[in-house]
Design an enzyme around this catalytic site. Structure first.
Site, PDB file in Angstrom:
ATOM      1  N   TYR A  54       0.823  -1.209   0.000  1.00  0.00           N
ATOM      2  CA  TYR A  54       0.000   0.000   0.000  1.00  0.00           C
ATOM      3  C   TYR A  54       0.857   1.259   0.000  1.00  0.00           C
ATOM      4  O   TYR A  54       0.415   2.326  -0.425  1.00  0.00           O
ATOM      5  CB  TYR A  54      -0.912   0.023   1.226  1.00  0.00           C
ATOM      6  CG  TYR A  54      -2.084  -0.942   1.143  1.00  0.00           C
ATOM      7  CD1 TYR A  54      -2.972  -0.898   0.070  1.00  0.00           C
ATOM      8  CD2 TYR A  54      -2.288  -1.892   2.133  1.00  0.00           C
ATOM      9  CE1 TYR A  54      -4.038  -1.786  -0.013  1.00  0.00           C
ATOM     10  CE2 TYR A  54      -3.362  -2.777   2.061  1.00  0.00           C
ATOM     11  CZ  TYR A  54      -4.235  -2.718   0.986  1.00  0.00           C
ATOM     12  OH  TYR A  54      -5.287  -3.589   0.899  1.00  0.00           O
ATOM     13  N   ASP A 146       9.831  18.400  -3.464  1.00  0.00           N
ATOM     14  CA  ASP A 146       9.895  17.577  -2.248  1.00  0.00           C
ATOM     15  C   ASP A 146      11.248  17.790  -1.584  1.00  0.00           C
ATOM     16  O   ASP A 146      12.292  17.695  -2.237  1.00  0.00           O
ATOM     17  CB  ASP A 146       9.736  16.088  -2.578  1.00  0.00           C
ATOM     18  CG  ASP A 146       8.362  15.749  -3.126  1.00  0.00           C
ATOM     19  OD1 ASP A 146       7.456  16.579  -2.981  1.00  0.00           O
ATOM     20  OD2 ASP A 146       8.214  14.650  -3.697  1.00  0.00           O
ATOM     21  N   CYS A 375       4.031 -18.355  -5.087  1.00  0.00           N
ATOM     22  CA  CYS A 375       4.690 -18.130  -3.808  1.00  0.00           C
ATOM     23  C   CYS A 375       3.765 -18.516  -2.655  1.00  0.00           C
ATOM     24  O   CYS A 375       3.522 -19.691  -2.428  1.00  0.00           O
ATOM     25  CB  CYS A 375       5.193 -16.687  -3.707  1.00  0.00           C
ATOM     26  SG  CYS A 375       6.451 -16.473  -2.408  1.00  0.00           S
ATOM     27  N   GLU A 399       4.156 -20.000   9.599  1.00  0.00           N
ATOM     28  CA  GLU A 399       4.104 -18.540   9.545  1.00  0.00           C
ATOM     29  C   GLU A 399       2.839 -18.047  10.252  1.00  0.00           C
ATOM     30  O   GLU A 399       2.845 -16.988  10.868  1.00  0.00           O
ATOM     31  CB  GLU A 399       4.117 -18.060   8.089  1.00  0.00           C
ATOM     32  CG  GLU A 399       4.051 -16.543   7.950  1.00  0.00           C
ATOM     33  CD  GLU A 399       4.038 -16.064   6.500  1.00  0.00           C
ATOM     34  OE1 GLU A 399       3.994 -14.837   6.297  1.00  0.00           O
ATOM     35  OE2 GLU A 399       4.057 -16.900   5.573  1.00  0.00           O
ATOM     36  N   ARG A 456      10.528 -16.916   2.825  1.00  0.00           N
ATOM     37  CA  ARG A 456      11.232 -17.482   3.975  1.00  0.00           C
ATOM     38  C   ARG A 456      10.787 -18.913   4.266  1.00  0.00           C
ATOM     39  O   ARG A 456      11.498 -19.669   4.912  1.00  0.00           O
ATOM     40  CB  ARG A 456      10.944 -16.657   5.244  1.00  0.00           C
ATOM     41  CG  ARG A 456      11.424 -15.242   5.208  1.00  0.00           C
ATOM     42  CD  ARG A 456      11.181 -14.534   6.542  1.00  0.00           C
ATOM     43  NE  ARG A 456      11.373 -13.103   6.404  1.00  0.00           N
ATOM     44  CZ  ARG A 456      12.558 -12.509   6.394  1.00  0.00           C
ATOM     45  NH1 ARG A 456      13.651 -13.220   6.526  1.00  0.00           N
ATOM     46  NH2 ARG A 456      12.651 -11.192   6.252  1.00  0.00           N
ATOM     47  N   HIS A 501       8.495 -16.437  -8.363  1.00  0.00           N
ATOM     48  CA  HIS A 501       7.657 -15.394  -8.972  1.00  0.00           C
ATOM     49  C   HIS A 501       7.920 -15.324 -10.481  1.00  0.00           C
ATOM     50  O   HIS A 501       8.756 -14.533 -10.935  1.00  0.00           O
ATOM     51  CB  HIS A 501       7.959 -14.042  -8.333  1.00  0.00           C
ATOM     52  CG  HIS A 501       7.454 -13.899  -6.939  1.00  0.00           C
ATOM     53  ND1 HIS A 501       6.201 -13.398  -6.648  1.00  0.00           N
ATOM     54  CD2 HIS A 501       8.022 -14.217  -5.744  1.00  0.00           C
ATOM     55  CE1 HIS A 501       6.024 -13.403  -5.333  1.00  0.00           C
ATOM     56  NE2 HIS A 501       7.105 -13.888  -4.766  1.00  0.00           N
ATOM     57  N   GLU A 503       6.208 -13.975 -12.744  1.00  0.00           N
ATOM     58  CA  GLU A 503       5.786 -12.704 -13.335  1.00  0.00           C
ATOM     59  C   GLU A 503       6.945 -11.739 -13.534  1.00  0.00           C
ATOM     60  O   GLU A 503       6.892 -10.866 -14.406  1.00  0.00           O
ATOM     61  CB  GLU A 503       4.690 -12.056 -12.483  1.00  0.00           C
ATOM     62  CG  GLU A 503       5.099 -11.537 -11.120  1.00  0.00           C
ATOM     63  CD  GLU A 503       5.013 -12.556  -9.992  1.00  0.00           C
ATOM     64  OE1 GLU A 503       4.927 -12.156  -8.823  1.00  0.00           O
ATOM     65  OE2 GLU A 503       5.050 -13.773 -10.290  1.00  0.00           O
TER      66      GLU A 503
END
Length: 530
Positions: A54, A146, A375, A399, A456, A501, A503
């Site tokens: 996010y 900035d 994943c 996890e 992990r 991954h 992608e």
């Protein structure tokens, strides 16, 4: 000596500086030049690896295992450049390097300051990627004005002077809003943005103007006047149906000639035929396929940027338009998935949304819907299978439940002693050996592949015999056979999970085989329903 193009942004963020930089790279490659790209990010994190999606969208993983900004994904998809840890520089990395030297005593007797120490470090990191390349495109993240971006802008200002006029140029990407009530485009935000840039000593050589439409000649002339550039250096960048149109649009606007003249490069007609072909396929494809992406960050599409692009690439290869049906894993109604043609469960971290993902995988498995787990998606495939096929109702990943009696997914052995989270996962490209006679081997058409990882936890080999006994095939393994890389269901049209991954290695001209095959299987299901 390499030439440098510095890309800055003004007015607001999310203008598409990354796609703009990547498209410039594509044009230069079409002209026969070798390019590389670099992203400078002003935030104080050493890398984006510990950030929530996010905050900054997806974390893009390079071949050498760097966790980087998603713009590096654009760079690799649009060009042949291979990104590394050196192609993403953050303020955190710069300050970490300088402070580490100060603590070692490298600056004894000196007051360590932003100028020259921080700016010199930035310049050093920029020059580091310039080996064996014709043009380096450096994108400065954030927006002009900035406070955190000032050291980077000062560094590239200094570097431009050191390089000489014909060896560097500045391209400023800005925004020209259309005010509906007034019925006109407004140039004032761009004027102020360029004024801000010039106030810190940088004169742009070109201004690329984002807008919801093409800029008329009068607007271009006005921007040129107040930006102190020629009218031909004001480039229109309207909203496009497909981002892969952008290289052709920039060429049409004359950006290729402008760059060649400014950098004193030999002008060669850019061959963009492959881009035009890709765009033509996308625009002229009528057949569609609906693929549900079940994730917990679906409100922010940038969290799955590479997934979106890889599905698009799979669609291009199959001459079909992929319609992504976004489903929140936290609010999922499993019955809503019965009408889709394929289900994709992407990666992620943390327990939130896992139950919804498990339900999605159950529907895909039981109803014969092509299903792709990536994943964490693969790990939850194992959990779902253990609970609903093997009858191990309390099966889980450690996890989420460290005390589960059936830890089908467990912490990797080398991860057990790690107490720092930044940059400590299994990261980057690792070899995967594909088992003869499996769907995965058939899809790839080769025995060994290299894929990028970011995790992990791993499949617990203690449960491998039980899974195999009930129809799960472990079709991709590490060379020593100890790590499960790919799993697939034997009696299912297409049910594949991968620990890596894929992608991250998909390009419009070289789509990833797993995505091509997944979209094809989803298309076959759709056609069978008609």
């Amino acid at each position: 000596m390499s030439k440098f193009i510095f890309v800055t942004g003004g007015v607001l963020s999310s203008l598409g500086k990354g796609v703009t930089s990547a498209s410039i790279g594509a044009i230069l490659e079409g002209m026969g030049y070798k390019v590389t790209l670099q992203k400078l990010d002003p935030y104080l994190n050493v890398d984006p690896g510990t950030m929530s999606p996010y905050q900054h969208g997806e974390v893009y993983v390079t071949e050498d295992g760097a966790e980087t900004d998603l713009d590096l994904g654009h760079y690799e998809r649009f060009t042949n450049a291979v990104m590394t840890k050196d192609n993403n520089v953050t303020a955190g990395k710069v300050y970490f390097n300088v402070i580490s030297r100060e603590r070692r005593g490298d600056y004894l007797g000196t007051t360590v300051q932003v100028i020259p120490h921080i700016t010199e470090e930035i310049k050093s990191l920029i020059k580091k990627v310039a080996k064996d390349t014709d043009v380096v495109i450096v994108e400065i993240g954030g927006t002009v004005g900035d406070i955190e971006g000032l050291p980077f802008l000062e560094a590239v200002r200094q570097l431009s002077l050191e390089l000489g006029k014909s060896n560097s140029m500045f391209i400023h990407v800005t925004y020209v809003p259309y005010i509906k009530t007034a019925g006109e485009l407004k140039t004032k935000p761009t004027q102020h943005s360029v004024k801000e840039l010039r106030a810190i000593g940088i004169q742009p050589d070109a201004v690329i103007c984002r807008a919801d439409r093409d800029l008329p000649k009068g607007i271009k002339a006005k921007i040129a006047l107040f930006s102190n550039v020629e009218e031909s250096a004001v480039i229109s960048a309207p909203d496009l149906e497909c981002i892969y149109e952008l290289p052709s649009k920039f060429k049409e606007e004359g950006l290729d000639r402008l760059i060649a003249e400014r950098l004193e490069l030999e002008y060669r007609e850019a061959n963009l035929s492959k881009w035009k072909k890709i765009v033509s396929i996308i625009k002229n494809t009528e057949e569609t396929v609906d693929i549900a992406v079940v994730g917990k960050y679906v409100e922010l599409k940038d969290a799955y940027k590479s997934i979106i692009e890889a599905l698009t690439h799979g669609g291009i290869a199959n001459r079909v338009k992929v319609n992504i049906v976004w489903k929140s894993a936290e609010k999922l109604d499993p019955d809503e998935l019965l009408e889709v043609d394929g289900i994709l469960v992407p990666g992620g971290f943390g327990e939130r949304g896992t139950q919804g993902k498990i339900e999605a995988l159950r529907v895909g498995r039981e109803r014969g819907i092509p299903t792709f787990g990536i994943c964490l998606g693969m790990q939850l495939m194992a959990v779902e299978f253990a609970r609903n096929v093997l009858g191990l109702k309390e099966a889980n990943s450690t996890e989420f439940d460290p005390d589960t009696p059936y830890p089908v997914i467990d912490l990797m052995e080398e991860q057990r002693k790690i107490d720092k989270l930044g940059g400590t996962m299994r990261l980057g490209a690792y070899p995967c050996v594909l088992v003869e006679g499996t769907k995965a081997r058939e899809i790839y058409g080769k025995e060994v592949v290299y894929e990028r990882h970011r995790h992990r936890y791993e499949f617990n080999n203690r449960f491998r015999p039980l899974f195999e006994k009930h129809g799960m095939v472990f079709s991709g393994l590490s060379p020593d056979g100890k790590l499960v890389e790919i799993m697939e269901l034997k009696d299912h049209p297409w049910y594949i999970g991968c620990q890596f991954h894929p992608e991250f290695k998909s390009k419009p001209f070289d789509p990833h085989p797993l995505f091509v095959s997944f979209v094809k299987a989803s298309l076959e299901r759709r056609r069978a329903k008609v």
